[in-house]
Design a protein around this motif. Structure first.
Motif, PDB file in Angstrom:
ATOM      1  N   GLY A  85       1.634 -20.441   5.005  1.00 60.97           N
ATOM      2  CA  GLY A  85       1.341 -20.003   3.642  1.00 60.97           C
ATOM      3  C   GLY A  85       2.570 -20.048   2.755  1.00 60.97           C
ATOM      4  O   GLY A  85       2.482 -20.399   1.566  1.00 60.97           O
ATOM      5  N   PHE A  86       3.715 -19.715   3.327  1.00 64.58           N
ATOM      6  CA  PHE A  86       4.970 -19.761   2.581  1.00 64.58           C
ATOM      7  C   PHE A  86       5.293 -21.190   2.148  1.00 64.58           C
ATOM      8  O   PHE A  86       5.758 -21.416   1.016  1.00 64.58           O
ATOM      9  N   GLN A  87       5.038 -22.160   3.014  1.00 66.38           N
ATOM     10  CA  GLN A  87       5.297 -23.558   2.656  1.00 66.38           C
ATOM     11  C   GLN A  87       4.427 -24.006   1.486  1.00 66.38           C
ATOM     12  O   GLN A  87       4.904 -24.701   0.580  1.00 66.38           O
ATOM     13  N   ILE A  88       3.156 -23.612   1.497  1.00 69.59           N
ATOM     14  CA  ILE A  88       2.274 -23.954   0.388  1.00 69.59           C
ATOM     15  C   ILE A  88       2.784 -23.316  -0.904  1.00 69.59           C
ATOM     16  O   ILE A  88       2.767 -23.934  -1.979  1.00 69.59           O
ATOM     17  N   THR A  89       3.272 -22.077  -0.803  1.00 72.52           N
ATOM     18  CA  THR A  89       3.816 -21.390  -1.967  1.00 72.52           C
ATOM     19  C   THR A  89       5.005 -22.150  -2.540  1.00 72.52           C
ATOM     20  O   THR A  89       5.123 -22.331  -3.756  1.00 72.52           O
ATOM     21  N   LEU A 108      -2.755 -31.239   3.782  1.00 67.34           N
ATOM     22  CA  LEU A 108      -2.280 -29.851   3.811  1.00 67.34           C
ATOM     23  C   LEU A 108      -3.376 -28.901   4.289  1.00 67.34           C
ATOM     24  O   LEU A 108      -3.114 -27.970   5.054  1.00 67.34           O
ATOM     25  N   CYS A 109      -4.598 -29.149   3.847  1.00 66.13           N
ATOM     26  CA  CYS A 109      -5.724 -28.313   4.282  1.00 66.13           C
ATOM     27  C   CYS A 109      -5.924 -28.430   5.788  1.00 66.13           C
ATOM     28  O   CYS A 109      -6.130 -27.416   6.480  1.00 66.13           O
ATOM     29  N   GLY A 110      -5.868 -29.653   6.303  1.00 67.76           N
ATOM     30  CA  GLY A 110      -6.002 -29.845   7.743  1.00 67.76           C
ATOM     31  C   GLY A 110      -4.879 -29.170   8.509  1.00 67.76           C
ATOM     32  O   GLY A 110      -5.109 -28.570   9.574  1.00 67.76           O
ATOM     33  N   PHE A 111      -3.678 -29.235   7.977  1.00 66.17           N
ATOM     34  CA  PHE A 111      -2.531 -28.593   8.613  1.00 66.17           C
ATOM     35  C   PHE A 111      -2.695 -27.081   8.632  1.00 66.17           C
ATOM     36  O   PHE A 111      -2.471 -26.427   9.659  1.00 66.17           O
ATOM     37  N   LEU A 112      -3.096 -26.499   7.500  1.00 62.49           N
ATOM     38  CA  LEU A 112      -3.315 -25.056   7.430  1.00 62.49           C
ATOM     39  C   LEU A 112      -4.366 -24.613   8.445  1.00 62.49           C
ATOM     40  O   LEU A 112      -4.187 -23.613   9.155  1.00 62.49           O
ATOM     41  N   ALA A 113      -5.473 -25.346   8.513  1.00 60.82           N
ATOM     42  CA  ALA A 113      -6.545 -24.980   9.445  1.00 60.82           C
ATOM     43  C   ALA A 113      -6.064 -25.047  10.883  1.00 60.82           C
ATOM     44  O   ALA A 113      -6.363 -24.154  11.690  1.00 60.82           O
ATOM     45  N   ALA A 114      -5.326 -26.092  11.220  1.00 61.95           N
ATOM     46  CA  ALA A 114      -4.834 -26.234  12.589  1.00 61.95           C
ATOM     47  C   ALA A 114      -3.904 -25.077  12.958  1.00 61.95           C
ATOM     48  O   ALA A 114      -3.972 -24.550  14.076  1.00 61.95           O
ATOM     49  N   ILE A 115      -3.062 -24.665  12.022  1.00 63.17           N
ATOM     50  CA  ILE A 115      -2.164 -23.536  12.275  1.00 63.17           C
ATOM     51  C   ILE A 115      -2.966 -22.258  12.499  1.00 63.17           C
ATOM     52  O   ILE A 115      -2.664 -21.463  13.405  1.00 63.17           O
ATOM     53  N   PHE A 116      -3.991 -22.036  11.691  1.00 60.71           N
ATOM     54  CA  PHE A 116      -4.836 -20.854  11.871  1.00 60.71           C
ATOM     55  C   PHE A 116      -5.576 -20.908  13.206  1.00 60.71           C
ATOM     56  O   PHE A 116      -5.753 -19.884  13.873  1.00 60.71           O
ATOM     57  N   LEU A 117      -6.012 -22.093  13.610  1.00 56.74           N
ATOM     58  CA  LEU A 117      -6.820 -22.225  14.822  1.00 56.74           C
ATOM     59  C   LEU A 117      -5.995 -22.065  16.093  1.00 56.74           C
ATOM     60  O   LEU A 117      -6.536 -21.693  17.139  1.00 56.74           O
ATOM     61  N   LEU A 149      -3.141 -16.246 -12.891  1.00 54.51           N
ATOM     62  CA  LEU A 149      -3.676 -17.611 -12.798  1.00 54.51           C
ATOM     63  C   LEU A 149      -2.968 -18.386 -11.692  1.00 54.51           C
ATOM     64  O   LEU A 149      -3.613 -19.035 -10.861  1.00 54.51           O
ATOM     65  N   TRP A 150      -1.644 -18.298 -11.660  1.00 56.39           N
ATOM     66  CA  TRP A 150      -0.861 -19.007 -10.648  1.00 56.39           C
ATOM     67  C   TRP A 150      -1.164 -18.482  -9.245  1.00 56.39           C
ATOM     68  O   TRP A 150      -1.353 -19.264  -8.312  1.00 56.39           O
ATOM     69  N   VAL A 151      -1.241 -17.167  -9.102  1.00 57.11           N
ATOM     70  CA  VAL A 151      -1.522 -16.563  -7.799  1.00 57.11           C
ATOM     71  C   VAL A 151      -2.935 -16.900  -7.334  1.00 57.11           C
ATOM     72  O   VAL A 151      -3.164 -17.170  -6.148  1.00 57.11           O
ATOM     73  N   ALA A 152      -3.904 -16.898  -8.257  1.00 55.67           N
ATOM     74  CA  ALA A 152      -5.281 -17.248  -7.898  1.00 55.67           C
ATOM     75  C   ALA A 152      -5.355 -18.682  -7.381  1.00 55.67           C
ATOM     76  O   ALA A 152      -6.034 -18.956  -6.376  1.00 55.67           O
ATOM     77  N   LEU A 153      -4.649 -19.598  -8.045  1.00 59.77           N
ATOM     78  CA  LEU A 153      -4.616 -20.989  -7.576  1.00 59.77           C
ATOM     79  C   LEU A 153      -3.946 -21.084  -6.212  1.00 59.77           C
ATOM     80  O   LEU A 153      -4.410 -21.812  -5.325  1.00 59.77           O
ATOM     81  N   LEU A 154      -2.857 -20.338  -6.034  1.00 57.09           N
ATOM     82  CA  LEU A 154      -2.147 -20.348  -4.752  1.00 57.09           C
ATOM     83  C   LEU A 154      -3.044 -19.840  -3.624  1.00 57.09           C
ATOM     84  O   LEU A 154      -3.140 -20.464  -2.562  1.00 57.09           O
ATOM     85  N   LEU A 155      -3.705 -18.716  -3.842  1.00 58.96           N
ATOM     86  CA  LEU A 155      -4.556 -18.143  -2.804  1.00 58.96           C
ATOM     87  C   LEU A 155      -5.755 -19.035  -2.513  1.00 58.96           C
ATOM     88  O   LEU A 155      -6.225 -19.106  -1.370  1.00 58.96           O
ATOM     89  N   TYR A 156      -6.244 -19.726  -3.541  1.00 58.08           N
ATOM     90  CA  TYR A 156      -7.362 -20.646  -3.281  1.00 58.08           C
ATOM     91  C   TYR A 156      -6.904 -21.834  -2.449  1.00 58.08           C
ATOM     92  O   TYR A 156      -7.623 -22.291  -1.555  1.00 58.08           O
ATOM     93  N   ILE A 157      -5.699 -22.317  -2.718  1.00 58.27           N
ATOM     94  CA  ILE A 157      -5.177 -23.434  -1.928  1.00 58.27           C
ATOM     95  C   ILE A 157      -4.959 -22.999  -0.476  1.00 58.27           C
ATOM     96  O   ILE A 157      -5.290 -23.739   0.459  1.00 58.27           O
ATOM     97  N   ILE A 158      -4.414 -21.789  -0.277  1.00 54.36           N
ATOM     98  CA  ILE A 158      -4.140 -21.327   1.084  1.00 54.36           C
ATOM     99  C   ILE A 158      -5.430 -20.981   1.817  1.00 54.36           C
ATOM    100  O   ILE A 158      -5.704 -21.510   2.905  1.00 54.36           O
TER     101      ILE A 158
END
Length: 345
Positions: free
Chosen positions: A267-271, A175-184, A9-18
């Motif tokens: 991803g580590f920061q979100i974790t 956080l979502c915007g930050f993650l996307a910018a890092i990926f982009l 459950l915790w990992v599923a929530l984490l992966l969905y957030i990332i």
């Protein structure tokens, strides 16, 4: 087996957030992108290429989390779906609207003014969905859910419409915007585009810090022991230090042009953030206004249901994870020109 289910459950929530966060973040980045600094059509193509692998699969993690709650913790599921039914409905409508708009704007055979409508639906639903995801998360631990409420507003509105929950929602959006910018950042070889995505990452990083401060201010105002959850134990404090160090390393590696390791660090920061905010009050998943709570241990389902669910999750992961890695790998191998032709950019 109950602990296996809780970990999933915790990992599923984490992966969905990332993964979902990077997905939603692409729309958030587009919402705040103008043609003055970056060609918007080109930016959309880059974002679609980046989110393609995870857009196809990210909601799988949300479905897994919902199934785990429904099967393994029915009382928790019933409570959340009752008191949080309004933000849950808005979030689900946002997911549907966003996916529909993304599909139509990429595959519509006719290019007309409807493209403008699709674009607006896509970017605004990309903002609204993680906003309400954060609101739901904040509401479960805010202590605003009143099991003894005697009117509609107290039971179903004020349980989530409060400063702390909204602040968590804004923090999630940033956080979502930050993650996307890092990926982009790693999706373009053009120096100007690269610099603009780095700039977006900086802006979203600042927004995340500002939203994080707002969360702590709201927690103080509403007497939520967030500071104790974060700094009052060794695990929380260590996670904060690790997240801070990784953030410094991330910006150093961005300057060095390392595009893959920065994604791992993001991803580590979100974790670390999720670990910090869930460790102290574990296994309590919902905190009520009267001081009571719902515990994952005390409110687990029937033993046979937990055993079957745990085995299904273990066996399923053997198939799901390799398939996900193959999906990401296959998208990354897609030729650039073929990708452009397929999606009409």
């Amino acid at each position: 087996m109950i602990y296996v289910v809780i970990v999933f459950l915790w990992v599923a929530l984490l992966l969905y957030i990332i993964m979902g966060g990077a997905d939603f973040g692409a729309g958030i980045i587009e919402l705040f992108t103008t043609g003055k600094r970056l060609n918007i059509s080109r930016a959309r193509h880059i974002m679609y290429k980046a989110i393609g692998p995870i857009w196809e699969a990210n909601h799988m993690w949300l479905i897994i989390a919902i199934v785990i709650l429904f099967v393994g913790f029915p009382n928790v599921y019933a409570t959340m779906s009752t008191y949080m039914h309004i933000p849950l409905l808005v979030m689900l409508m946002g997911i549907i609207a966003r996916g529909t708009a993304l599909t139509f704007r990429n595959y519509d055979a006719v290019t007309d003014n409807m493209q403008v409508v699709y674009n607006k639906i896509f970017v605004y639903s990309s903002f609204i969905t993680p906003l309400f995801l954060g609101i739901i998360a904040g509401s479960t631990v805010s202590g605003h859910i009143d099991p003894h409420a005697t009117n509609f507003m107290d039971a179903y509105v004020y349980s989530w419409l409060n400063l702390f929950s909204v602040a968590i929602g804004l923090f999630t959006v940033s956080l979502c915007g930050f993650l996307a910018a890092i990926f982009l950042i790693g999706e373009t070889a053009d120096a100007v585009e690269h610099e603009n995505f780095v700039r977006k990452a900086k802006i979203m990083n600042i927004a995340a810090v500002a939203a994080g401060l707002l969360v702590f201010i709201a927690a103080i105002e509403e007497h939520i022991p967030l500071a104790d959850w974060v700094f009052g134990n060794f695990v929380g404090l260590a996670a904060v230090i690790a997240a801070t160090i990784s953030l410094i390393a991330l910006w150093y590696l961005i300057a060095k042009g390392k595009k893959y390791i920065i994604r791992v660090l993001a991803g580590f920061q979100i974790t670390m953030i999720l670990l910090t905010t869930t460790y102290k009050h574990y296994p309590n998943i919902i905190l009520f206004k009267d001081g009571s709570h719902l515990s994952l241990i005390e409110n687990q389902g029937a033993e046979k249901a937990i055993q079957s669910l745990g085995m299904a999750l273990l066996v399923g992961s053997v198939f799901i994870l390799p398939a996900l890695f193959y999906l990401i790998w296959s998208f990354q191998r897609k030729p650039e020109q073929a990708d452009q032709d397929m999606h009409g950019y």
